[in-house]
Design an enzyme around this catalytic site. Sequence first.
Site, PDB file in Angstrom:
ATOM      1  N   TYR A  21       0.809  -1.224   0.000  1.00  0.00           N
ATOM      2  CA  TYR A  21       0.000   0.000   0.000  1.00  0.00           C
ATOM      3  C   TYR A  21       0.841   1.271   0.000  1.00  0.00           C
ATOM      4  CZ  TYR A  21       1.379  -0.294   4.855  1.00  0.00           C
ATOM      5  OH  TYR A  21       2.130  -0.391   5.992  1.00  0.00           O
ATOM      6  N   GLY A  22       2.175   1.135   0.040  1.00  0.00           N
ATOM      7  CA  GLY A  22       3.030   2.310   0.202  1.00  0.00           C
ATOM      8  C   GLY A  22       4.058   2.462  -0.891  1.00  0.00           C
ATOM      9  N   THR A  23       5.317   2.562  -0.476  1.00  0.00           N
ATOM     10  CA  THR A  23       6.402   2.882  -1.407  1.00  0.00           C
ATOM     11  C   THR A  23       6.752   1.744  -2.359  1.00  0.00           C
ATOM     12  OG1 THR A  23       8.179   2.185   0.085  1.00  0.00           O
ATOM     13  CG2 THR A  23       7.395   4.477   0.290  1.00  0.00           C
ATOM     14  N   LEU A  24       6.191   0.548  -2.163  1.00  0.00           N
ATOM     15  CA  LEU A  24       6.480  -0.586  -3.047  1.00  0.00           C
ATOM     16  C   LEU A  24       5.499  -0.694  -4.219  1.00  0.00           C
ATOM     17  CD1 LEU A  24       7.369  -3.200  -0.297  1.00  0.00           C
ATOM     18  CD2 LEU A  24       8.953  -2.226  -1.972  1.00  0.00           C
ATOM     19  N   GLU A  96      11.236  -4.467   5.245  1.00  0.00           N
ATOM     20  CA  GLU A  96      10.215  -3.852   6.096  1.00  0.00           C
ATOM     21  C   GLU A  96      10.582  -3.892   7.581  1.00  0.00           C
ATOM     22  OE1 GLU A  96       8.151  -2.078   4.787  1.00  0.00           O
ATOM     23  OE2 GLU A  96       7.251  -2.922   3.002  1.00  0.00           O
TER      24      GLU A  96
END
EC number: 4.3.2.8
Length: 171
Positions: A21-24, A96
């Site tokens: 849901y983020g920087t990936l 992570e």
Amino acid sequence: MWIQCCTNAAFASTMARVFVYGTLKKGQPNYKHMINTAKGLAKFQGRGHTVEKYPLVIAGKYNIPYMLNIPGTGHHIAGEIYSVDEQMLQFLDEFEGCPDMYQRTLMRIQVVEWEGKGGAGEARAAADGVLECFVYSTATYPPEWVGLPYHDSYDSSGKHGLAYVLRESRE
């Protein structure tokens, strides 16, 4: 714990489903890791959002997105679903900071769009279009983060003005 997710013979039987849901996500600063086959295999399957609401905050001096593991609070978080092999899952755990910074847990994800080759039936297999995916969220955060603005989707260059600081650019 592994989830059998692909019947395609090209995939090993130890593929796991991961929701990012983020920087990936595609177009975000760390997407390069998802397509780096030296780190393992990650195959984009589709888009979805969390079935339960969670707070998604941008926190710390590096503007890192965190999904706080507080079910029922916040928004249905939008993201992408990937099938990953064991090597990529191990890389993601390290990337992570699992289990200290983030914890990898199973969450229910509502499929919004499915592109998985040979896997369209899989998305339909769940009558309600809900899949279980590993998600990196955190239960270990400073209490003041609960008071930060909640987002339903993450974009490093979003209107929030909190651009993510890449690891190689940090002090």
